[in-house]
Write a protein that holds these residues in place. Sequence first.
Motif, PDB file in Angstrom:
ATOM      1  N   ALA A 621      14.443   6.396 -42.357  1.00 10.82           N
ATOM      2  CA  ALA A 621      15.879   6.487 -42.612  1.00 10.82           C
ATOM      3  C   ALA A 621      16.653   5.587 -41.648  1.00 10.82           C
ATOM      4  CB  ALA A 621      16.333   7.942 -42.459  1.00 10.82           C
ATOM      5  N   LEU A 622      16.187   5.504 -40.408  1.00  8.79           N
ATOM      6  CA  LEU A 622      16.845   4.675 -39.406  1.00  8.79           C
ATOM      7  C   LEU A 622      16.753   3.195 -39.773  1.00  8.79           C
ATOM      8  CD1 LEU A 622      18.300   5.308 -36.725  1.00  8.79           C
ATOM      9  CD2 LEU A 622      16.151   4.833 -35.546  1.00  8.79           C
ATOM     10  N   MET A 623      15.603   2.772 -40.261  1.00  7.41           N
ATOM     11  CA  MET A 623      15.418   1.374 -40.639  1.00  7.41           C
ATOM     12  C   MET A 623      16.353   0.999 -41.783  1.00  7.41           C
ATOM     13  SD  MET A 623      13.233   0.235 -38.467  1.00  7.41           S
ATOM     14  CE  MET A 623      12.685  -1.328 -39.142  1.00  7.41           C
ATOM     15  N   GLN A 624      16.561   1.926 -42.725  1.00  7.06           N
ATOM     16  CA  GLN A 624      17.494   1.656 -43.824  1.00  7.06           C
ATOM     17  C   GLN A 624      18.923   1.507 -43.311  1.00  7.06           C
ATOM     18  OE1 GLN A 624      17.029   4.707 -46.810  1.00  7.06           O
ATOM     19  NE2 GLN A 624      14.832   4.288 -47.114  1.00  7.06           N
ATOM     20  N   GLU A 625      19.263   2.293 -42.305  1.00  6.55           N
ATOM     21  CA  GLU A 625      20.614   2.202 -41.745  1.00  6.55           C
ATOM     22  C   GLU A 625      20.844   0.867 -41.047  1.00  6.55           C
ATOM     23  OE1 GLU A 625      22.250   5.668 -39.659  1.00  6.55           O
ATOM     24  OE2 GLU A 625      20.416   6.730 -40.237  1.00  6.55           O
ATOM     25  N   ILE A 626      19.845   0.398 -40.291  1.00  9.18           N
ATOM     26  CA  ILE A 626      20.062  -0.853 -39.550  1.00  9.18           C
ATOM     27  C   ILE A 626      19.985  -2.069 -40.465  1.00  9.18           C
ATOM     28  CG2 ILE A 626      19.228   0.172 -37.406  1.00  9.18           C
ATOM     29  CD1 ILE A 626      16.668  -1.400 -37.716  1.00  9.18           C
ATOM     30  N   VAL A 627      19.308  -1.939 -41.609  1.00  4.92           N
ATOM     31  CA  VAL A 627      19.317  -3.037 -42.575  1.00  4.92           C
ATOM     32  C   VAL A 627      20.739  -3.280 -43.069  1.00  4.92           C
ATOM     33  CG1 VAL A 627      18.605  -3.691 -44.910  1.00  4.92           C
ATOM     34  CG2 VAL A 627      16.906  -2.844 -43.285  1.00  4.92           C
ATOM     35  N   LYS A 628      21.483  -2.190 -43.226  1.00  2.00           N
ATOM     36  CA  LYS A 628      22.882  -2.322 -43.647  1.00  2.00           C
ATOM     37  C   LYS A 628      23.722  -3.021 -42.588  1.00  2.00           C
ATOM     38  CE  LYS A 628      22.728   1.922 -46.417  1.00  2.00           C
ATOM     39  NZ  LYS A 628      23.264   3.296 -46.572  1.00  2.00           N
ATOM     40  N   GLU A 629      23.244  -2.968 -41.334  1.00  2.00           N
ATOM     41  CA  GLU A 629      23.945  -3.649 -40.246  1.00  2.00           C
ATOM     42  C   GLU A 629      23.527  -5.105 -40.097  1.00  2.00           C
ATOM     43  OE1 GLU A 629      26.354  -2.474 -38.367  1.00  2.00           O
ATOM     44  OE2 GLU A 629      26.336  -0.481 -39.288  1.00  2.00           O
ATOM     45  N   GLY A 630      22.619  -5.555 -40.998  1.00  2.00           N
ATOM     46  CA  GLY A 630      22.221  -6.954 -40.987  1.00  2.00           C
ATOM     47  C   GLY A 630      20.853  -7.231 -40.418  1.00  2.00           C
ATOM     48  N   TYR A 631      20.010  -6.212 -40.274  1.00  2.00           N
ATOM     49  CA  TYR A 631      18.680  -6.409 -39.683  1.00  2.00           C
ATOM     50  C   TYR A 631      17.755  -7.145 -40.635  1.00  2.00           C
ATOM     51  CZ  TYR A 631      13.902  -5.332 -38.273  1.00  2.00           C
ATOM     52  OH  TYR A 631      12.572  -5.420 -37.947  1.00  2.00           O
TER      53      TYR A 631
END
Length: 721
Positions: A621-631
């Motif tokens: 879930a954390l990885m999905q959140e940071i992808v939205k931040e441009g990861y």
Amino acid sequence: MDAIIFFPCNLPSSRSLKLSSSPFHSLFNTSEGYSDKKTNSFDQSIRGCNSLLYNERRISYFIVRCSSMEQGLKARPMRKLMPVTDSPDLEQGSNESNSTQITQAHPSALCHQIEKLVFFKKYKEAIELFEILEVGGKGRARSEAIGTSTYDSLVTACISLKSATVARFIFRHMIESEFNFDQYMMNRILLMHLKCGMIAHARRLFDEMPHKNLVSWNTIISGLVDAGSYDEALEMFLIIWEDLSDVGSRGLATAIRAVAGLASVAAGSQLHSLAFKIGLYDNSFVSCALIDMYGKCGCIDEARMVFDGMPEKHVVGWNSLIAGYALSGYSEEALKVYYEMQNSNVKMDHFTYSIIIRICARLGSLEQGKQAHAGLVRNGFGTDTVACTALVDLYCKWGRMDDARNVFDKMSRKNLISWNALIGGYGNHGMGVEAVAMFESMLKEGIVPNHVTFLAVLGACSYSGMLSKGIEIFELMAQDPRMKPRAMHYACMIELLGREGLLDDALALIRNAPFSPTRNMWAALFRACRVHRNLELGKLAAEKLLGMEPEKLGNYIVLLNLYNSSGRMNDAAKVLDSLMRKGLRLVPACSWIEIKKEPHRFLFGDNSHPQSKEIYKRLDALMQEIVKEGYLPQRRCLFPDVVEHDQIILGYHSEILAITFGLLNTPESTPLQVLQNHRVCDDCHCVIKLVSIVTRREIVVRDASRFHHFKNGACSCAEYW
């Protein structure tokens, strides 16, 4: 247990100790300090020793007749203190009017005042009053008024101040006033010289003493041990043993301390056997010395055996055992002994807490360190310099710089190590401005910096990119002939220049160094080349490093990543082939996080933790959140915790797993602290920055390179590590 005693044999020797029967005060030239006058020696009966203490070593032995033990010598003088008064003129004695009144006072009254000041531990004031008394005196009448008790007080003041200048002044005054030295004052003068660091003069004083008793021998042997002259101390112990065969508990304990300094377990075993033979095995001083000796020699089982055999275990024995475990690398066992000590209701001292705080810093156990801090304050040691310095170091290693500064500010006395610990702590956490400010404050306080100080402040400038200030401090250091920059200081400057992209200047600094470049200097240049992707210069630095450390895996890893990041895959493949030929493998790295006083360890892709399912679910879930931040994953990075076929799962690195576990098990406002034994990779660095944004947490990662403080998407390293 059979005692092994030293077996004498007749061997020649080139050393001798001079023993004089001339009056003590006639041995010295009062105008020049110490004269070179040679005195007649007793006829010497030379005997050798063939024992494990000295393998085929030749030592001279003398029959020394301690005639002072047969004489009716005076006992220690009793001080006759004047009543304590509120006389400001005598107690302050700092301005000219007061000095005039003092010089006009009766000498005996001034002598009593000096003794009173020493009694109340006002040592500097006592010496100042003595100097005024000496300057204002006329003729011998005033000097003759100074008796044994006053000189004894002055010696006490000198020992406390540890001033060689004052020691020479007092001793010369005693000689010039033709003071009649008895055995007690001879021993006191000897002790004064030793405590003030005048070892050569103390040795000569001892050699020229017309009479020596057991106190004289114990004093000189103990002084030599304190000065690090362990061989000479053991020689003198053997001399007195041959003459008296009764060295007492203090003498034997001091000899064991000398053996500990030499780290000679064979000699220590002999002295252990000797303790059995002469009935001192149960003596607490001897037992504690044996525990300390075995601990320093790495024989921790023997140290524990001696400790268990002590009929009464006091704080020194406990401290020695804890320190022995810690010195041998058994930090967890040392903590267990500490808990045993707590349960035994033994009153701990500041040394106990100092040792435990250092152990907690080594283990990364902040909570246990905070408990030790509480115990330190609760037992009245909250201002102890050694313990508080250990606390500053502990809090610095955990990134608690506010706590470290608070402890530092409350210290009543700060030594150079205290300043170095705080300056280094600020530097390691990227707080270069604060580190430089502390360095400048230290200079204003009159504290003289050493090489460690300059290393700390230059490292702070390097970590924070303070180029101009770093150059200024480096030049300041180079101007002092006593503080010429060493290789470690050059490495800091090379890293500072490299951070700013001044690679040619960094290379010039290496080539112009007044010594052969070290691995740290080339490593600093190599690191700069990796960050700025200068392949040619990086290859040169890599070749130098690999030539110096061909078996160090980290050098190959950094070179491999340098090629990978630049798209030179053929060169990267050659590095991998070289690794295989040398038999070097990428060892999985490890990360730790402490939650509720319990350390939790994670490896790459770890599934062994009881909360593994929850950890991976939260991580996805954390990885999905940071992808939205441009990861965007960086898949061309290889470090020791990644094997080739697992590079596509970069999110499962050990530090990311540890951080995710911390997020699951701590309140939302709690900062996280992770320790790891490898350098954080580029991808994880990017991930943690974004995690600090989406979770609004402060995350501190201490890797093999430095501290990283992640907060609101930024890191204290400024992308250079």
